[in-house]
Design a protein around this motif. Structure first.
Motif, mmCIF file in Angstrom:
data_model
loop_
_atom_site.group_PDB
_atom_site.id
_atom_site.type_symbol
_atom_site.label_atom_id
_atom_site.label_comp_id
_atom_site.label_asym_id
_atom_site.label_seq_id
_atom_site.Cartn_x
_atom_site.Cartn_y
_atom_site.Cartn_z
ATOM 1 N N ILE A 120 -13.980 -1.247 29.678
ATOM 2 C CA ILE A 120 -13.183 -0.265 30.356
ATOM 3 C C ILE A 120 -13.994 0.467 31.906
ATOM 4 C CG2 ILE A 120 -12.244 2.381 29.922
ATOM 5 C CD1 ILE A 120 -11.520 1.416 27.163
ATOM 6 N N GLY A 121 -15.454 0.644 31.600
ATOM 7 C CA GLY A 121 -15.927 1.064 32.413
ATOM 8 C C GLY A 121 -15.640 2.613 32.917
ATOM 9 N N ASP A 122 -16.351 2.671 34.080
ATOM 10 C CA ASP A 122 -16.279 4.183 34.525
ATOM 11 C C ASP A 122 -15.050 4.585 35.668
ATOM 12 O OD1 ASP A 122 -17.067 3.022 36.981
ATOM 13 O OD2 ASP A 122 -19.093 4.198 36.929
ATOM 14 N N GLY A 123 -14.256 3.242 36.020
ATOM 15 C CA GLY A 123 -13.137 3.589 36.929
ATOM 16 C C GLY A 123 -13.465 3.546 38.440
ATOM 17 N N ASN A 124 -14.832 3.553 38.767
ATOM 18 C CA ASN A 124 -15.171 3.348 40.344
ATOM 19 C C ASN A 124 -14.790 1.913 40.547
ATOM 20 O OD1 ASN A 124 -15.840 5.993 40.559
ATOM 21 N ND2 ASN A 124 -17.883 5.757 39.611
ATOM 22 N N LYS A 125 -14.168 1.599 41.556
ATOM 23 C CA LYS A 125 -14.103 0.086 42.257
ATOM 24 C C LYS A 125 -14.977 -0.043 43.194
ATOM 25 C CE LYS A 125 -12.425 -3.709 42.788
ATOM 26 N NZ LYS A 125 -12.789 -4.874 41.835
ATOM 27 N N ILE A 126 -16.018 -0.806 42.782
ATOM 28 C CA ILE A 126 -17.192 -1.272 43.572
ATOM 29 C C ILE A 126 -17.543 -2.667 42.993
ATOM 30 C CG2 ILE A 126 -18.285 0.946 44.075
ATOM 31 C CD1 ILE A 126 -20.110 0.565 41.763
ATOM 32 N N PRO A 127 -18.218 -3.441 43.499
ATOM 33 C CA PRO A 127 -18.731 -4.709 43.256
ATOM 34 C C PRO A 127 -19.492 -4.567 42.047
ATOM 35 C CG PRO A 127 -18.848 -4.485 45.789
ATOM 36 C CD PRO A 127 -18.506 -3.125 45.348
ATOM 37 N N ALA A 128 -19.383 -5.198 40.925
ATOM 38 C CA ALA A 128 -20.080 -5.136 39.747
ATOM 39 C C ALA A 128 -21.538 -5.877 39.939
ATOM 40 C CB ALA A 128 -19.599 -6.090 38.469
ATOM 41 N N GLY A 129 -22.403 -5.627 39.316
ATOM 42 C CA GLY A 129 -23.924 -6.012 39.614
ATOM 43 C C GLY A 129 -23.802 -7.623 39.444
ATOM 44 N N SER A 130 -23.112 -8.184 38.544
ATOM 45 C CA SER A 130 -23.118 -9.554 38.035
ATOM 46 C C SER A 130 -22.371 -10.236 39.096
ATOM 47 C CB SER A 130 -22.366 -9.717 36.773
ATOM 48 O OG SER A 130 -20.992 -9.409 36.892
ATOM 49 N N GLU A 131 -21.652 -9.774 40.115
ATOM 50 C CA GLU A 131 -20.675 -10.349 41.028
ATOM 51 C C GLU A 131 -21.289 -10.375 42.570
ATOM 52 O OE1 GLU A 131 -16.603 -9.126 41.565
ATOM 53 O OE2 GLU A 131 -17.227 -6.805 41.826
ATOM 54 N N LEU A 132 -22.294 -9.440 42.595
ATOM 55 C CA LEU A 132 -22.810 -9.287 43.838
ATOM 56 C C LEU A 132 -23.601 -10.720 44.710
ATOM 57 C CD1 LEU A 132 -24.992 -5.980 43.728
ATOM 58 C CD2 LEU A 132 -22.901 -6.339 44.771
ATOM 59 N N LYS A 133 -24.146 -11.478 43.666
ATOM 60 C CA LYS A 133 -24.639 -12.591 44.307
ATOM 61 C C LYS A 133 -23.751 -13.775 44.816
ATOM 62 C CE LYS A 133 -24.591 -14.712 39.536
ATOM 63 N NZ LYS A 133 -24.061 -13.720 39.147
#
Length: 331
Positions: free
Chosen positions: A258-271
């Motif tokens: 569910i997360g915190d609702g902030n739409k930012i790139p996830a750590g796992s997808e940055l690469k």
């Protein structure tokens, strides 16, 4: 705060303290926060002439009354003391719903952390007052209820001293048909009454509980049994131990997702940004001094150059060096 998961043993111990202890072990192994039983003195809660519910008639002896059925499922107060101690030794919270005043007085002596009010007592004013006066957190099930009945019950509980109240949406049918689940009502309760909400799940399987968590449930209650083939009113609408474990794991994964609702790139997808996105590159060989045009530049992977969002900023600029085909453009 994690979703509070109640493994509802109810009366699925079939009146056996040994089966009840096995259920404690199973609930703990599944990762539940709490195991809940039902404490009652049969003759205090049902008359001799009371009929069984349709699902009870289907799953128990046909020629017995509701009183006779409940008597066979009753554990003594001494056995509940033993169960409470056993839960403590296994490091899982003991909880039991008291269905009559004698049982409430007894359970109060066990100093439970919270109290659970079942759906059938939501219109029982003396019962609500007695529970409220214990000044403990309360989980209130609302099967068969209207919003007005829920509001009335909350007003009584607050007036007489209840602690924090969590309201569980619930449908009192075993098993509940999916068409009658109405998970949206859980959100209506939260919005209109401004209380924490959860879901008491009587459907088959685990996916409705998971959906409830995704919709904001802070408490999930689910019946379980050691074996659905056992005789008794609630076994067929209950999870078996492996399913209970699957439900707990799925809920834990869901609440993380569910997360915190902030739409930012996830750590796992940055690469993967540089791999999946594109840059402005030379569409052919470009000579120093040549202007960039829509014919000699294009957009291709990787994404570690000038962003295509700057396309019109690049067009018309003069190449400051020679560029090979597919080479990243720089200004």
């Amino acid at each position: 705060m994690s979703v509070y998961i109640i493994a509802e043993a109810g009366v699925n111990h079939n009146g056996s303290i040994e089966i009840a202890k096995e259920m404690v072990d199973s609930a703990k192994a599944a990762g539940a926060d709490c195991i809940k039983f039902q404490t009652f003195v049969s003759k205090n809660i049902v008359s001799k002439n009371a009929k069984k519910a349709e699902y009870q008639q289907q799953n128990t002896a046909a020629n017995e009354s509701q009183l006779e059925m409940l008597k066979k499922l009753e554990l003594s107060f001494e056995e509940f003391i033993e169960l409470n101690n056993y839960c403590r030794s296994k490091d899982i919270e003991f909880l039991s719903t008291g269905f009559d005043f004698d049982s409430i007085d007894f359970l109060s002596s066990l100093n439970m952390k919270r109290w659970k009010i079942p759906s059938g007592e939501i219109t029982n004013l003396p019962y609500l007052i007695k529970i409220a006066k214990l000044n403990k957190p309360i989980i209130l099930s609302t099967g068969m209820s209207t919003m007005e009945e829920i509001k009335d019950a909350l007003e009584v509980l607050v007036k007489y001293g209840a602690g924090e109240i969590t309201v569980l949406h619930c449908t009192t049918e075993y098993p509940t048909p999916y068409v009658d689940v109405n998970l949206s009502a859980m959100n209506t309760i939260k919005q209109e009454l401004n209380v924490p909400v959860g879901y008491s799940d009587h459907t088959k399987g685990i996916h409705i509980s998971i959906a409830a968590v995704a919709r904001g449930a802070t408490v999930i209650e689910k019946h379980f049994t050691l074996n659905r083939k056992m005789e008794g009113p609630d076994h067929k609408a209950s999870l078996e131990p492996i399913e209970l474990k699957e439900m707990v794991n799925a809920i834990r994964n869901t609440e993380v997702a569910i997360g915190d609702g902030n739409k930012i790139p996830a750590g796992s997808e940055l690469k993967n940004i540089v791999i999946a996105r594109k840059s402005i590159v030379a569409n052919r060989c470009i000579k120093k001094g040549e202007a960039f045009t829509e014919e000699n530049i294009t957009v291709k992977r990787p994404g570690n150059g000038i962003s295509p969002m700057k396309w019109f900023e690049v067009i018309g600029n003069i190449a400051n060096r020679d560029f090979e085909e597919d080479e990243l453009i720089d200004l």
